[in-house]
Design a protein around this motif. Structure first.
Motif, PDB file in Angstrom:
ATOM      1  N   GLY A 187       1.045  -1.191   0.063  1.00  0.00           N
ATOM      2  CA  GLY A 187       0.230   0.159   0.043  1.00  0.00           C
ATOM      3  C   GLY A 187       0.941   1.415  -0.211  1.00  0.00           C
ATOM      4  O   GLY A 187       0.527   2.082  -0.620  1.00  0.00           O
ATOM      5  N   ARG A 188       1.901   1.434   0.753  1.00  0.00           N
ATOM      6  CA  ARG A 188       2.781   2.345   0.713  1.00  0.00           C
ATOM      7  C   ARG A 188       3.444   2.552  -0.513  1.00  0.00           C
ATOM      8  O   ARG A 188       3.671   3.726  -1.087  1.00  0.00           O
ATOM      9  CB  ARG A 188       3.722   2.152   2.007  1.00  0.00           C
ATOM     10  CG  ARG A 188       3.091   2.359   3.292  1.00  0.00           C
ATOM     11  CD  ARG A 188       4.411   2.503   4.619  1.00  0.00           C
ATOM     12  NE  ARG A 188       4.720   0.877   4.719  1.00  0.00           N
ATOM     13  CZ  ARG A 188       4.481   0.178   5.459  1.00  0.00           C
ATOM     14  NH1 ARG A 188       3.274   0.523   6.071  1.00  0.00           N
ATOM     15  NH2 ARG A 188       5.014  -0.994   5.580  1.00  0.00           N
ATOM     16  N   ARG A 189       4.010   1.581  -1.188  1.00  0.00           N
ATOM     17  CA  ARG A 189       4.661   1.592  -2.355  1.00  0.00           C
ATOM     18  C   ARG A 189       3.599   1.996  -3.386  1.00  0.00           C
ATOM     19  O   ARG A 189       3.969   2.948  -4.147  1.00  0.00           O
ATOM     20  CB  ARG A 189       5.173   0.483  -2.652  1.00  0.00           C
ATOM     21  CG  ARG A 189       6.189  -0.167  -1.787  1.00  0.00           C
ATOM     22  CD  ARG A 189       6.651  -1.591  -1.828  1.00  0.00           C
ATOM     23  NE  ARG A 189       6.855  -2.112  -3.171  1.00  0.00           N
ATOM     24  CZ  ARG A 189       6.920  -3.633  -3.603  1.00  0.00           C
ATOM     25  NH1 ARG A 189       7.111  -4.364  -2.379  1.00  0.00           N
ATOM     26  NH2 ARG A 189       7.014  -3.811  -4.941  1.00  0.00           N
ATOM     27  N   ASP A 190       2.438   1.380  -3.581  1.00  0.00           N
ATOM     28  CA  ASP A 190       1.342   2.128  -4.422  1.00  0.00           C
ATOM     29  C   ASP A 190       1.109   3.351  -4.449  1.00  0.00           C
ATOM     30  O   ASP A 190       0.699   4.098  -5.382  1.00  0.00           O
ATOM     31  CB  ASP A 190       0.319   1.064  -4.600  1.00  0.00           C
ATOM     32  CG  ASP A 190       0.634  -0.404  -5.139  1.00  0.00           C
ATOM     33  OD1 ASP A 190       1.642  -0.632  -5.649  1.00  0.00           O
ATOM     34  OD2 ASP A 190      -0.261  -1.115  -4.718  1.00  0.00           O
ATOM     35  N   ALA A 191       0.962   4.020  -3.105  1.00  0.00           N
ATOM     36  CA  ALA A 191       0.609   5.236  -2.768  1.00  0.00           C
ATOM     37  C   ALA A 191       1.437   6.313  -3.501  1.00  0.00           C
ATOM     38  O   ALA A 191       1.134   7.565  -3.662  1.00  0.00           O
ATOM     39  CB  ALA A 191       0.367   5.449  -1.301  1.00  0.00           C
ATOM     40  N   ARG A 192       2.672   5.659  -3.546  1.00  0.00           N
ATOM     41  CA  ARG A 192       4.157   6.713  -3.954  1.00  0.00           C
ATOM     42  C   ARG A 192       4.123   6.764  -5.503  1.00  0.00           C
ATOM     43  O   ARG A 192       4.833   7.656  -5.979  1.00  0.00           O
ATOM     44  CB  ARG A 192       5.236   6.405  -3.364  1.00  0.00           C
ATOM     45  CG  ARG A 192       5.396   6.343  -1.694  1.00  0.00           C
ATOM     46  CD  ARG A 192       6.826   6.231  -1.246  1.00  0.00           C
ATOM     47  NE  ARG A 192       6.754   6.030   0.266  1.00  0.00           N
ATOM     48  CZ  ARG A 192       6.814   5.113   0.966  1.00  0.00           C
ATOM     49  NH1 ARG A 192       7.052   3.770   0.252  1.00  0.00           N
ATOM     50  NH2 ARG A 192       6.989   5.003   2.454  1.00  0.00           N
ATOM     51  N   ARG A 193       3.334   6.025  -6.104  1.00  0.00           N
ATOM     52  CA  ARG A 193       3.396   6.018  -7.762  1.00  0.00           C
ATOM     53  C   ARG A 193       2.760   7.195  -8.156  1.00  0.00           C
ATOM     54  O   ARG A 193       1.349   7.566  -7.583  1.00  0.00           O
ATOM     55  CB  ARG A 193       2.735   4.793  -8.395  1.00  0.00           C
ATOM     56  CG  ARG A 193       3.452   3.457  -7.971  1.00  0.00           C
ATOM     57  CD  ARG A 193       2.872   2.265  -8.488  1.00  0.00           C
ATOM     58  NE  ARG A 193       2.607   2.353  -9.833  1.00  0.00           N
ATOM     59  CZ  ARG A 193       1.880   1.316 -10.531  1.00  0.00           C
ATOM     60  NH1 ARG A 193       1.772   0.100 -10.059  1.00  0.00           N
ATOM     61  NH2 ARG A 193       2.114   1.314 -11.818  1.00  0.00           N
ATOM     62  N   THR A 194       3.301   7.732  -9.234  1.00  0.00           N
ATOM     63  CA  THR A 194       2.572   9.179  -9.844  1.00  0.00           C
ATOM     64  C   THR A 194       1.430   8.605 -10.570  1.00  0.00           C
ATOM     65  O   THR A 194       1.535   7.704 -11.544  1.00  0.00           O
ATOM     66  CB  THR A 194       3.478   9.874 -10.719  1.00  0.00           C
ATOM     67  OG1 THR A 194       4.883  10.300  -9.777  1.00  0.00           O
ATOM     68  CG2 THR A 194       2.911  11.035 -11.198  1.00  0.00           C
ATOM     69  N   PRO A 195       0.235   9.350 -10.497  1.00  0.00           N
ATOM     70  CA  PRO A 195      -0.903   8.870 -11.263  1.00  0.00           C
ATOM     71  C   PRO A 195      -0.760   9.045 -12.674  1.00  0.00           C
ATOM     72  O   PRO A 195      -0.301  10.096 -12.904  1.00  0.00           O
ATOM     73  CB  PRO A 195      -2.039   9.934 -10.522  1.00  0.00           C
ATOM     74  CG  PRO A 195      -1.672   9.986  -9.255  1.00  0.00           C
ATOM     75  CD  PRO A 195      -0.030  10.076  -9.355  1.00  0.00           C
TER      76      PRO A 195
END
Length: 215
Positions: A187-195
């Motif tokens: 979850g933390r890693r996915d949240a840091r991805r640029t939309p």
């Protein structure tokens, strides 16, 4: 800020899947994401596509709201158990009813499909009682392939990485705690991805106003 929609697709709110969904959401929120956690068991809708694709079946209000959530999301996470090489009925019914032809996908004049939810990414997290070598080697990883290739990618979402959690049966408290932390880290890693900036925006169906019978 990334907008993440988490679909908890287990019928039991005391399940490991439910705990994983909660922990993923906590991890993503801690990294700054706007997270909506949607438990499919709490939605009120008919699981069956009564007449197939021969006739329109109006969506219930909960499914209309789910469509709006899918449109708003940058990233969609599906968390479900593997049952009989497939997924629970509540998830299959949700996908059958919500991912409508002409809304989530369409067919071009040449007959090839076009995913109308393109520009979004996804993740599949599946719990299982079978070891990985059995699922992938002997069973063909059917549930993961169904969700990744035949559903999410078909509707335009990509990339769609998959995480397999298990074997769950007979697992220890320490093992389950490790899985929860693993999913929180995802979850933390996915949240840091640029939309992505190339999202297609399907039309969200707006329910007709309910008449005031007392008027």
């Amino acid at each position: 800020m990334s907008r993440i929609l988490v679909l908890d697709a287990h019928p039991d709110d005391r399940s490991l899947c439910a705990a994983l969904a909660e922990r993923y959401a906590v991890g993503a929120r801690s990294a700054g994401a706007d997270v909506e956690l949607l438990a499919l068991r709490d939605l009120d809708f008919d699981l069956d596509l009564r007449r197939g694709l021969r006739a329109e079946q109006p969506l219930e209000p909960d499914l209309l709201r789910a469509q709006a959530s899918l449109v708003a999301a940058d990233h969609v996470v599906v968390i479900a158990p593997v049952w009989w090489g497939s997924v629970p009925a509540v998830l299959k019914g949700f996908l059958d009813r919500t991912l409508e032809r002409g809304w989530a996908y369409r067919y071009r004049d040449n007959g090839l499909p076009q995913g109308l939810l393109a520009g979004r990414s996804a993740r599949v997290i599946m719990t299982t009682d079978s070891p990985g070598w059995w699922l992938r080697g002997l069973m063909g990883d059917s549930a993961v392939r169904q969700l990744r290739r035949s559903t999410l990618r078909f509707c335009g979402l990509r990339p769609v990485p998959a995480t397999r959690i298990g074997p769950v049966h007979g697992s220890s408290a320490e093992g389950r705690a490790a899985w929860l932390e693993q999913v929180a880290d995802l979850g933390r890693r996915d949240a840091r991805r640029t939309p992505r900036a190339d999202k297609l925006m399907p039309v969200v169906r707006v329910p007709a106003p309910v008449p005031d019978v007392a008027a």
